[in-house]
Design an enzyme around this catalytic site. Structure first.
Site, PDB file in Angstrom:
ATOM      1  N   ARG B 306       0.849  -1.185   0.000  1.00 59.54           N
ATOM      2  CA  ARG B 306       0.000   0.000   0.000  1.00 59.54           C
ATOM      3  C   ARG B 306       0.891   1.244   0.000  1.00 59.54           C
ATOM      4  NH1 ARG B 306      -2.843   0.795   5.328  1.00 59.54           N
ATOM      5  NH2 ARG B 306      -1.311   2.448   5.567  1.00 59.54           N
ATOM      6  N   HIS B 310      -3.759   4.534   4.395  1.00 65.66           N
ATOM      7  CA  HIS B 310      -4.983   3.747   4.208  1.00 65.66           C
ATOM      8  C   HIS B 310      -6.047   4.613   3.543  1.00 65.66           C
ATOM      9  CE1 HIS B 310      -8.682   1.614   4.921  1.00 65.66           C
ATOM     10  NE2 HIS B 310      -9.115   2.627   5.637  1.00 65.66           N
ATOM     11  N   TYR B 319       3.136   4.601  12.220  1.00 73.17           N
ATOM     12  CA  TYR B 319       3.254   3.159  12.510  1.00 73.17           C
ATOM     13  C   TYR B 319       4.164   2.378  11.565  1.00 73.17           C
ATOM     14  CZ  TYR B 319      -0.659   3.147   9.127  1.00 73.17           C
ATOM     15  OH  TYR B 319      -1.461   3.347   8.033  1.00 73.17           O
TER      16      TYR B 319
END
Lengths: 338, 414
Positions: B306, B310, B319
Site C-alpha cells: 500500500r 490507508h 506506525y
C-alpha cells in the site's frame, strides 16, 4: 379449497411460486433432500431439482450473503434460516447489505431476497430455539417484516413476500405450525382443520403486505397483536367477557396504522401483546404510534403484555410465555383504568 | 523445563525510524513457477499457493510459462489505464486536502491489480470490488466525471448523496456497488457466480478483499460456499501488507500465505506478484478460463504494497517506516511496466511524459465538469427529498410523511 396446516400452506406457496417463476430458488440448511427440519420445503427439491432447492452449509451469514448475490444476478431467492435464534451470523449482511443495497446504489442495484425463519417459543426450545427477534429487524430501514398467524395468511403473505422486489423477513411462529394455540399448554393440541383459516386455496392468491386484519370485532377494547398471540388474545378475551376488537398486524413493517387508528378511535382503549421481550420491543412502536394517532380518543393508558425481559428459559417456559392469564389481567387493567 | 502458555503478539519487522525489512516475503524468480493446465486438480497444484508467480524479471524482461505475450497495443493500454488511475487518485487526494471532498482512498502502488485483472476478464463478468479497486471502474469506462461527482455527493452523484466518497457502482458495466463494511462483497460474489451456474451462463464473478479483511467471517463463508458449490468465481486477496496500522501478521499472514487458505478447502490458491501486471493478467486469465469451463473457483493472493496512507484519515508515518515502500522488493507496478515497454522498444521517457500530461488534462477537465454539478459547499445542491427515495421500491406512507415534515421545515415542495 383444502385443509392445510401452516407448514403445508408455506410449502404450497413455495411450490406455486417456483412453478410460476423460474427465477425463484430456495436455499438453507436441510431444505433440500430432507425438506427442512419443519418440513416446509418438503418435496421441492424432488420436483425442481438440486439447482433450485439448495442444501446449504451451516453458515447463516453465507446463506444470506450468497442469496444476496443470487438476487443481484436476477434470481429471486428464498432463504431459510432454520431458527430465528440462528439468524445473527447473517445480521451484518441483512442490516448493512440486503436492506440498504437499493438505497446505497441510488436505485441501481437491489436483491429481492425473502428470508423465512421459524420464531417464538412454546416448544420447549429454551433460550436458543424460542426467540422472537422481529422487533430488531423491524427497526432496520429498508426491509419488510411479516409474521402470519394462520395458514391462509401464511401462504398469501409468503407469496407477496417472494414477489416483492424489496427484501422481506418472514417470521413463522412455529408453535402454531400444526394448529392454533390458545396459550394453554395443558389442553390437547388442536389442528388447523378446526379453524376457518385452515381453509386454504390450492391455487395462487396473495395477501398484500402492509395490511392488518381485524380478527374479531368489538367496541370496548382494541387488542393489537400478531403471530401465536393472536390466538391467545382471543382466548383471554373470552375469559374476561370484554368485547374486544382483535387486530392481527400481520405485516410488522410497513405497519397498517390506519386500521389500528380506526379501531382505537372506536374503542378508546388499547392493549398491545407480543411474545418478544418488552424493552424497546415492537410493542413500544405500536404503543407510540397509537398514542400519537389516537391520544384524544384514549380513555386509559395503553397496556403492554409481553415476554419478560429475560432470555427464554427452558424450565419456566409457561411462566415466561404471555399466556391467557397475563393477557386477561392486562385486559382487566386497561378496562378498569380511567 | 517448565513451559507456560505463550501469547504471541505479531510485530511488524520495522516501525517508524527503523530500517524496512521485507525478508519475511518469500519470493520466486521471474519465470520460475510452473504453469499447470487449467484442468489440473487443486490437490496437484498446491505449490502455487506458496511460490510467487512472476513474469517480469530484474532486467524488465518477460520470462517463463506465465508470460501472457501481450502485444504492444495491449501493454500500452494497460499502462495508460494505470497512469490514468494514478492521475485520478492524485487529483482526488489533493482535492480532499483542499476540503472539497470529505474523504478519499488512493490505490497508489496497487494499480496493476485492478488494471491487469480488469483486462483479463470479459465485459460481462461481474465484479465485486473493494474500496481500493477504482482502476476497475476506470478501465471499464466509468466516466471520471461520474466518479468525481460521487465523491462530491453533488447533483451528478450516482449514489444520490448516500455514500461516502469512493463507494462507486456501475450496473451497466457490471461492477457492483462498494460497501463500507469489509468483505461483505466476497460471499455475495460467490452467490452471484452460483446464480450464473444455476442459469447456465458463462459469466463469471470476481471479488477483492484486503489481507486484513480475510479475518472477517464473510471471507470464510465465501471460501466455504465456493468450495462446496464450485461456482465460477475468482476470489482475490490483495495483500498490501497493511490494514490501516496493523500489518498482515494480524490477519494470520505470519503462518501461511493467504493463498494457502484456499488449499485447506480444496480451492486452488495462487500467490502472484501483484506489482507485475503481466503476472497478474496471466493468473487471472488462468483462473477465468478455469471458472468459465466448469473447473471451479480460484483464490489469488496478490503480493503488493500500500503505497499511500490507508485513507485521507490515516497517517502511516505513525506506525511504519516512511521509506518502506521504496524498500519493497516488488517495486512500483507502474514503473515496472514502463521499464518493460522501454526494454521492448515500445516506449520512451518522452512517451511517458506525454501520457502523464494527457491524463492530467483528462483529469483536470473532468474535475472542472464535475464541480459544475456542485460541491459540498457550492450549489447546485442535491435535493434533500432524495434522502427518502430508494429505501424501498415504492415510498411507504410513513416516509412520505417524514419527507413532508422535512419539506415543511425547509419550505420546499414535494
Amino acid at each position: 379449497m383444502s385443509q392445510m396446516n401452516m407448514i403445508q400452506a408455506i410449502n404450497s406457496a413455495h411450490l406455486l411460486m417456483m412453478e410460476k417463476d423460474p427465477s425463484v430458488v430456495v436455499l438453507g440448511e436441510d431444505v433440500g433432500y430432507f425438506g427442512g427440519v419443519f418440513r416446509c420445503t418438503d418435496g421441492l427439491q424432488k420436483k425442481f431439482g438440486e439447482h433450485r432447492v439448495i442444501d446449504a452449509p451451516i453458515a447463516e451469514g453465507g446463506i444470506i450473503s450468497t442469496a444476496i448475490g443470487m438476487g443481484v444476478n436476477g434470481l429471486r431467492p428464498v432463504a431459510e434460516i432454520q431458527f430465528a435464534d440462528y439468524i445473527y451470523p447473517g445480521f451484518d449482511q441483512i442490516v448493512s447489505e440486503l436492506s440498504r443495497l437499493r438505497y446505497r446504489s441510488g436505485g441501481e442495484f437491489f436483491s429481492p431476497v425473502t428470508i423465512r425463519t421459524p420464531c417464538g417459543g412454546g416448544i420447549r426450545g429454551g433460550q436458543t430455539h424460542s426467540q422472537s427477534p422481529e422487533g430488531i429487524f423491524s427497526h432496520i430501514s429498508g426491509i419488510k417484516t411479516v409474521m402470519p398467524s394462520n395458514p391462509y395468511d401464511a401462504k398469501g403473505l409468503l407469496i407477496s413476500a417472494i414477489e416483492s422486489d424489496d427484501p422481506v423477513i418472514f417470521f413463522e411462529p412455529k408453535r402454531i405450525y400444526n394448529g392454533p394455540f390458545d396459550g394453554d399448554p395443558d389442553k390437547p393440541g388442536v389442528s388447523w382443520s378446526t379453524h376457518p383459516m385452515g381453509e386454504v386455496p390450492k391455487g395462487y392468491y396473495n395477501v398484500p403486505l402492509g395490511k392488518a386484519a381485524v380478527v374479531e370485532e368489538g367496541d370496548e377494547l382494541t387488542i393489537i397483536c400478531y403471530g401465536t398471540i393472536v390466538h391467545v388474545a382471543q382466548a383471554a378475551t373470552r375469559l374476561t367477557g370484554v368485547r374486544a376488537e382483535i387486530i392481527d398486524v400481520r405485516t410488522l413493517f410497513p405497519l397498517d396504522i390506519d386500521t389500528l387508528k380506526k379501531s382505537v378511535e372506536k374503542t378508546g382503549r388499547c392493549l398491545v401483546a407480543h411474545e418478544a421481550t418488552r424493552f424497546c420491543g415492537y410493542g413500544a412502536e405500536l404503543v407510540s404510534s397509537v398514542q400519537q394517532e389516537c391520544f384524544w380518543h384514549l380513555e386509559a393508558p395503553i397496556e403492554r403484555v409481553t415476554g419478560w425481559d429475560t432470555p427464554y428459559p427452558h424450565a419456566f417456559e409457561w411462566k415466561y410465555f404471555p399466556g391467557q392469564q397475563r393477557i386477561a389481567a392486562g385486559i382487566r387493567k386497561v378496562m378498569e383504568a380511567g | 523445563m517448565t513451559q507456560k502458555p505463550y501469547l504471541h503478539i505479531p510485530r511488524p519487522t520495522a516501525r517508524p525510524g527503523e530500517v524496512p525489512d521485507f525478508s519475511y516475503l518469500k519470493l520466486s524468480d521471474a519465470g520460475a513457477v510452473d504453469r499447470p493446465p487449467v484442468t489440473e486438480k487443486a490437490k496437484n497444484i498446491e505449490y502455487l499457493s506458496h511460490q510467487l508467480v512472476r513474469v517480469l524479471d530484474e532486467q524488465h524482461e518477460a520470462k517463463g510459462p506465465w508470460d501472457p505475450s501481450l502485444d504492444e497495443a495491449a501493454l500500452v493500454k494497460a499502462l495508460r489505464y494505470m497512469v490514468l488511475t494514478r492521475a485520478y487518485d492524485d487529483r482526488m487526494q489533493r482535492v480532499q486536502r483542499q476540503g472539497k471532498i470529505s474523504f478519499y482512498i488512493q490505490s497508489l502502488g496497487e494499480e496493476a491489480i485492478s488494471i491487469g485483472q480488469g483486462l483479463a476478464l470479459a465485459p460481462d463478468d461481474m465484479l465485486f470490488p473493494s474500496y481500493r479497486n477504482q482502476g476497475l471502474y476506470i478501465l471499464r469506462g466509468t466516466r471520471l466525471v461520474d466518479m468525481m461527482c460521487q465523491c462530491l455527493s453533488n447533483t451528478g452523484d450516482m449514489c444520490k448523496g448516500r455514500q461516502m466518497p469512493i463507494m462507486y457502482q456501475n450496473r451497466d458495466k457490471n461492477i457492483f456497488s462498494i460497501s463500507g463494511n469489509l468483505a461483505t462483497q466476497f460471499p455475495q460474489a460467490v452467490g452471484w457466480a452460483m446464480g450464473s451456474a444455476i442459469k447456465g451462463e458463462k459469466h463469471i464473478a470476481a471479488s477483492w478483499v484486503g489481507d486484513g479483511s480475510t479475518s472477517e467471517a464473510d471471507f470464510h463463508y465465501a471460501l466455504t460456499f465456493a468450495a462446496v458449490y464450485q461456482p465460477p468465481v475468482i476470489l482475490n486477496v490483495v495483500n498490501n501488507q497493511w490494514a490501516i496500522s496493523t500489518f498482515q501478521g494480524f490477519a494470520g499472514g505470519e503462518r501461511r500465505p493467504f493463498a494457502a487458505r484456499g488449499v485447506g478447502l480444496g480451492i486452488p490458491g495462487i500467490r502472484v506478484d501483484g506489482n507485475d501486471l503481466l503476472a497478474v493478467y496471466a493468473v487471472t486469465c488462468w483462473a477465468a478460463e478455469r471458472a468459465r469451463n466448469g473447473h471451479g473457483p480460484t483464490l489469488i493472493e496478490h503480493v503488493t504494497y500500500r503505497g499511500g496512507a490507508h485513507s485521507t484519515s490515516d497517517d502511516p508515518s505513525r506506525y511504519r517506516p516512511k521509506d518502506e515502500w521504496a524498500a519493497f522488493p516488488l517495486g512500483d507496478p507502474m514503473d515496472r511496466l514502463i521499464q518493460h515497454l522501454i526494454k521492448l522498444g515500445h516506449w520512451s521517457d518522452e512517451n511517458q511524459t506525454a501520457l502523464e500530461q494527457e491524463t492530467k488534462t483528462i483529469v483536470d477537465d473532468a474535475w472542472k465538469e464535475a464541480v459544475s454539478f456542485g460541491t459540498m459547499s457550492e450549489p447546485p445542491f442535491l435535493d434533500a427529498q432524495l434522502m427518502f427515495e430508494d429505501v424501498f421500491k415504492e415510498m411507504p406512507d410513513h416516509l412520505k410523511r417524514q419527507r413532508d415534515e422535512l419539506l415543511a421545515l425547509t419550505g420546499d415542495t414535494p
